[in-house]
Design an enzyme around this catalytic site. Structure first.
Site, PDB file in Angstrom:
ATOM      1  N   MET A  30       0.823  -1.329   0.117  1.00  0.00           N
ATOM      2  CA  MET A  30      -0.023  -0.058  -0.055  1.00  0.00           C
ATOM      3  C   MET A  30       1.105   1.118   0.113  1.00  0.00           C
ATOM      4  SD  MET A  30      -3.663  -0.871   1.967  1.00  0.00           S
ATOM      5  CE  MET A  30      -3.068  -0.659   3.567  1.00  0.00           C
ATOM      6  N   LEU A  33       6.810   3.281   1.243  1.00  0.00           N
ATOM      7  CA  LEU A  33       7.637   1.858   1.410  1.00  0.00           C
ATOM      8  C   LEU A  33       8.870   1.945   2.479  1.00  0.00           C
ATOM      9  CD1 LEU A  33       8.308   1.160  -2.532  1.00  0.00           C
ATOM     10  CD2 LEU A  33       6.585   0.047  -0.914  1.00  0.00           C
ATOM     11  N   HIS A  37       9.324  -3.557   2.871  1.00  0.00           N
ATOM     12  CA  HIS A  37       9.033  -3.847   1.737  1.00  0.00           C
ATOM     13  C   HIS A  37      10.012  -4.244   0.869  1.00  0.00           C
ATOM     14  CE1 HIS A  37       5.652  -1.063   2.911  1.00  0.00           C
ATOM     15  NE2 HIS A  37       4.923  -1.964   2.806  1.00  0.00           N
ATOM     16  N   GLN A  61     -10.285  -2.198   2.383  1.00  0.00           N
ATOM     17  CA  GLN A  61      -9.868  -2.990   3.432  1.00  0.00           C
ATOM     18  C   GLN A  61     -10.041  -2.103   4.769  1.00  0.00           C
ATOM     19  OE1 GLN A  61      -6.118  -4.155   1.626  1.00  0.00           O
ATOM     20  NE2 GLN A  61      -5.219  -3.484   3.607  1.00  0.00           N
ATOM     21  N   ASP A 150       2.138  -9.053   9.121  1.00  0.00           N
ATOM     22  CA  ASP A 150       0.881  -9.365   8.933  1.00  0.00           C
ATOM     23  C   ASP A 150       0.691 -11.018   9.106  1.00  0.00           C
ATOM     24  OD1 ASP A 150      -0.291  -6.572   8.287  1.00  0.00           O
ATOM     25  OD2 ASP A 150       1.584  -6.812   7.039  1.00  0.00           O
ATOM     26  N   SER A 186       4.340   1.120   7.602  1.00  0.00           N
ATOM     27  CA  SER A 186       4.096   2.650   6.895  1.00  0.00           C
ATOM     28  C   SER A 186       3.159   3.393   8.033  1.00  0.00           C
ATOM     29  CB  SER A 186       3.083   2.403   5.836  1.00  0.00           C
ATOM     30  OG  SER A 186       4.048   1.517   4.937  1.00  0.00           O
ATOM     31  N   ARG A 187       2.797   2.945   8.990  1.00  0.00           N
ATOM     32  CA  ARG A 187       1.778   3.750   9.805  1.00  0.00           C
ATOM     33  C   ARG A 187       2.753   4.330  10.951  1.00  0.00           C
ATOM     34  NH1 ARG A 187      -2.516  -0.276   8.666  1.00  0.00           N
ATOM     35  NH2 ARG A 187      -4.212   0.615   8.142  1.00  0.00           N
TER      36      ARG A 187
HETATM   37  O1  PAF Z   1      -0.238  -5.886   3.492  1.00  0.00           O
HETATM   38  C1  PAF Z   1      -0.706  -4.867   2.564  1.00  0.00           C
HETATM   39  O2  PAF Z   1       0.020  -3.879   2.667  1.00  0.00           O
HETATM   40  C2  PAF Z   1      -2.079  -5.055   2.085  1.00  0.00           C
HETATM   41  O3  PAF Z   1      -3.106  -5.593   3.005  1.00  0.00           O
HETATM   42  C3  PAF Z   1      -1.952  -5.654   0.779  1.00  0.00           C
HETATM   43  C4  PAF Z   1      -1.639  -6.998   0.793  1.00  0.00           C
HETATM   44  C5  PAF Z   1      -1.169  -5.132  -0.181  1.00  0.00           C
HETATM   45  C6  PAF Z   1      -3.474  -5.732   0.069  1.00  0.00           C
HETATM   46  O4  PAF Z   1      -3.914  -4.315   0.170  1.00  0.00           O
END
Ligand code: PAF
Length: 283
Positions: A30, A33, A37, A61, A150, A186-187
């Site tokens: 998302m 970066l 990432h 989401q 995640d 990122s948050r």
């Molecule tokens: O993990 C993330 O950044 C998001 O949930 C993803 C997998 C890119 C889906 O939007």
């Protein structure tokens, strides 16, 4: 590095790469970066001939009142970082191009998505699973790389791939941490300096779980209580959940004799952070 902004162009480019016999590695993101990432890009590169990275803040989401509007965005920064990391194709679609106004099909995982993050974000995994399915159909990856931070997401995605027979191999990359232990996210930029300091309580809570497990403790309630105590020490932290679940089924466990996922989500004002560790019986 090629930049693609429309889904159709992405799909055509992916088809052309596949017809040319090239293996596609995919890193969905998302944006905004960070090293986490970029470590996934490295893994993708190792397993493929070309690396596609998607940048898409997927609105479906995020639930009502969540941080969609505050989610950090900086296309130019992401473009430079992607290029430097050796990404071959940057796919950055607009929301309107990804979702028809009257879109009426979604993909739902009905078991692993229920607890943990799914309990407090009931529509989150429906959004994730749907967008990941769409991204797989557009980028046609042979291998896709997701971060272990995640933990629930990667288990749900593996289930998606298994149950809907997506021809893609899912690989996970370890959580990358700041030098003080905070998991990269990122948050993190949305934390105030005081919140940033207190956010270390997530790592501290996991450390406690690991230390207890190593010392022979197997009672999940006792491990959880110690974790709760570590987070509760920080006045700006609000526990969303701290759960000890079976690593495979994600069902809560009473004892940590089998591989166990210890996962937590903690809120600092509107910023919600997650982290996890897997406790193995032999550790
Ligand atoms: O993990 C993330 O950044 C998001 O949930 C993803 C997998 C890119 C889906 O939007």
């Amino acid at each position: 590095m090629k930049i693609i902004s429309t889904p159709l162009e992405m799909q055509h480019a992916a088809l052309a790469m596949k017809r040319g016999g090239r293996r596609i590695g995919f890193v969905p993101t998302m944006g905004f970066l960070h090293e986490g990432h970029l470590s996934l890009v490295k893994i993708a590169r190792h397993h493929a001939d070309v690396v596609v990275l998607s940048l898409f803040v997927n609105p479906t989401q995020f639930g009502p009142g969540e941080d969609l509007g505050r989610y950090p965005r900086d296309f130019e920064r992401d473009r430079k970082l992607s290029e430097a990391a050796g990404v071959d194709v940057l796919f950055a679609p607009e929301t309107a191009a990804m979702y028809a106004k009257d879109a009426s099909v979604a993909v739902v995982e009905e078991n692993l998505s229920r607890g943990l993050c799914g309990a407090s974000r009931p529509t989150h995994f429906r959004g994730v699973v749907t967008v990941v399915s769409k991204l797989f159909n557009l980028c046609l990856p042979d291998v896709a790389v997701f971060g272990e931070k995640d933990a629930q997401q990667i288990r749900v995605i593996r289930r998606l791939v298994r149950d809907l027979n997506f021809p893609v191999e899912i690989i996970s990359g370890p959580t990358i941490r700041e030098p003080d232990g905070l998991a990269m996210s990122s948050r993190n930029v949305n934390l105030s300096p005081a919140e940033r300091k207190q956010a270390l309580c997530l790592r501290r809570a996991l450390d406690r779980a690991e230390v207890l497990q190593r010392s022979g403790e197997r009672d999940a309630a006792r491990i959880r209580a110690s974790m709760v105590e570590a987070v509760a020490m920080e006045p700006l932290a609000t526990i969303d959940y701290i759960e000890i679940v079976d690593d495979e089924t994600l069902e809560p466990v009473a004892r940590t004799d089998r591989p166990t996922l210890v996962a937590l989500a903690v809120k600092f004002s509107k910023t919600r952070l997650i982290d996890n560790a897997v406790l193995k019986p032999g550790t």
